[in-house]
Design an enzyme around this catalytic site. Sequence first.
Site, PDB file in Angstrom:
ATOM      1  N   ASP A   1       0.825  -1.203   0.000  1.00 56.88           N
ATOM      2  CA  ASP A   1       0.000   0.000   0.000  1.00 56.88           C
ATOM      3  C   ASP A   1       0.867   1.263   0.000  1.00 56.88           C
ATOM      4  OD1 ASP A   1      -2.855   0.936   0.455  1.00 56.88           O
ATOM      5  OD2 ASP A   1      -1.870   1.921   2.153  1.00 56.88           O
TER       6      ASP A   1
ATOM      7  N   GLU B   1       2.167  -0.170  -4.656  1.00 60.36           N
ATOM      8  CA  GLU B   1       1.242   0.877  -5.104  1.00 60.36           C
ATOM      9  C   GLU B   1       2.004   2.192  -5.108  1.00 60.36           C
ATOM     10  OE1 GLU B   1      -3.094   2.871  -3.948  1.00 60.36           O
ATOM     11  OE2 GLU B   1      -1.640   2.379  -2.407  1.00 60.36           O
TER      12      GLU B   1
ATOM     13  N   HIS C   1     -10.215  -1.284  -5.790  1.00 62.73           N
ATOM     14  CA  HIS C   1     -11.204  -0.891  -4.781  1.00 62.73           C
ATOM     15  C   HIS C   1     -11.275   0.615  -4.558  1.00 62.73           C
ATOM     16  CE1 HIS C   1      -7.340  -0.926  -2.907  1.00 62.73           C
ATOM     17  NE2 HIS C   1      -7.838  -0.275  -1.864  1.00 62.73           N
ATOM     18  N   ASP C   2     -10.373   1.362  -5.186  1.00 66.79           N
ATOM     19  CA  ASP C   2     -10.379   2.824  -5.038  1.00 66.79           C
ATOM     20  C   ASP C   2     -10.920   3.526  -6.276  1.00 66.79           C
ATOM     21  OD1 ASP C   2      -9.103   2.718  -2.532  1.00 66.79           O
ATOM     22  OD2 ASP C   2      -7.116   2.684  -3.449  1.00 66.79           O
TER      23      ASP C   2
HETATM   24  C1  NOJ Z   1      -4.325   3.088  -0.787  1.00 68.01           C
HETATM   25  C2  NOJ Z   1      -5.436   2.127  -0.642  1.00 68.01           C
HETATM   26  O1  NOJ Z   1      -5.645   1.471  -1.846  1.00 68.01           O
HETATM   27  C3  NOJ Z   1      -6.631   2.892  -0.150  1.00 68.01           C
HETATM   28  O2  NOJ Z   1      -7.796   2.132  -0.166  1.00 68.01           O
HETATM   29  C4  NOJ Z   1      -6.314   3.414   1.219  1.00 68.01           C
HETATM   30  O3  NOJ Z   1      -7.361   4.236   1.662  1.00 68.01           O
HETATM   31  C5  NOJ Z   1      -5.009   4.225   1.243  1.00 68.01           C
HETATM   32  N1  NOJ Z   1      -3.975   3.592   0.490  1.00 68.01           N
HETATM   33  C6  NOJ Z   1      -4.515   4.405   2.639  1.00 68.01           C
HETATM   34  O4  NOJ Z   1      -4.034   3.199   3.164  1.00 68.01           O
END
Ligand code: NOJ
Length: 539
Positions: free
Chosen positions: A199, A241, A315-316
């Site tokens: 992440d 990420e 998911h974002d």
């Molecule tokens: C990226 C994640 O994909 C997201 O869902 C999250 O809110 C943020 N990082 C903080 O961890």
Amino acid sequence: MTKKWWQDKVVYQIYPRSFQDSNGDGIGDLRGIISKLDYLQDLGIDAIWLSPVCRSPQDDNGYDISDYQDIDPMFGTLEDMEELIQKAKERNIQIILDLVLNHSSDEHRWFQEAKKSKDNPYHDYYVWRDGVEGVLPNDMKACFGGPAWEWVPELQQYYFHQFSVKQPDLNWENPKVRREIYDMILWWMEKGVGGFRLDVIDQIAKEPDKGITGNGPRLHEFIRELSKETFQKGNLITVGETWGATPERAKLYSNPDGSEFSMVFQFEHVGLDQEEGKEKWDLRPLPFVELKKNLAKWQKELYGCGWNSLFWNNHDLPRIVSRWGNDKEYRAKSAKMLAAVLHGMQGTPYIYQGEELGMTNVVFQDISHYRDIETRNMYKERMEKGYDEKEIMRSIYAKSRDNARTPMQWNEKENAGFTTGTPWIEVNPNYTEINAEKEQKNPDSVYHFYKKLIRLRKENSIFTEGNFELLMENDEQIFAYTRTTEKEKMCVIANFTDQTASCPLLQKWSEKEKLVHNYETEPEEGILRPYETMIYIDR
Ligand code: NOJ
């Protein structure tokens, strides 16, 4: 570049709270996932990236971890996790865990200790600055709105948080923090996980005094140490990420020597439909030609010296068929077209749960139905600033993370077969039309199209190896490219619009072997129909 074992694999992302509930509490769980492994095996995927299931107060749906070595009771137990790893392995599916290492939850034992006193051994696990109440160390903002600093009166100090106040940033400058993290990762590796998704990993080397969050000076040093101490002791798939990745950095992250990760998620294409320099909520129409050139750039830059992750969704992000396809008349056609364009490229494809069904965005009537902290905070902030509510809701319909988080649509029974209880977030009402059962029964469905693309990747090494060349780069409707190896050539052709499009490429390619096509009949006189797509191969 010698081929790596994971390069022809396909990853499926599961957002556990929305996948399958096994105990009727309205929240998806590990036993629910276990019960769907046959479905995933049928689809043909090789690995599951599991969004966080560790113990967490769920302020950010699990991206706020309070115990990295335990499972949150809402998802099940450690034994369930072990069973999932085992049962998945029996089907040749690896589990990729989501590691949230930039921050923990404020309810993590480390933070609870850290805020007891300045000389507590855990104090330096986080990022603190002395100060005066009301006078912030600087004007840095958190990603979910508000300042990035939170005051702790007992210590007369601020702590730094890039996300919510309940997600204090871990201090990577402290070698003890790094060691704790490595030991935790090794513990998971011993449990047999097949990899990790990291992440916001490009934000760990922050230097808040200089206003630096992403790409800090020590970033690659930290990542190399992390990789050496952990991943390199196993044979894993790792993916970082990295919102701030450039091709130059991505070559380091995904260096074939294995010194950092297997690959990274980069997000340049995902930002193209927002106004430049503004927030994701500030919408602009997708500049299609830019999209093509952007994806082509990444294909070219990493060829032979790095590795791309291929994704439209996670998911974002909003659902791709609603975003850049057409979720009405041409839903299935455009979902397939988008799949062909993505899966035809070089890299590792990621399928986000429900994408293989052509699941769409959702429209909830008002903000009270939304669950996502980012969405809710933005709504509040913009309402306070005087934005028009309709305008805010328009942004939410287009971009809210909850678009991706409505429950997986399994069948046409109540709650789409996701739960027998009350789902934590409402099901998209279109589940009677769009669901896995229906899709599996229909040989012409989006599901079967994805299944075929996954299989083709396994059967044809050109998907993994072929060199990419963008064709018709300035065409406003058609996305076309070739992939070439010494022996073969493949051509992906796609009409990205709901209008017909004249395509000279068809003349040559329509004589060749066709691998996939989303229409039943041949196009006439070199004209592509709306969202028509095909992949040809010349062997
Ligand atoms: C990226 C994640 O994909 C997201 O869902 C999250 O809110 C943020 N990082 C903080 O961890």
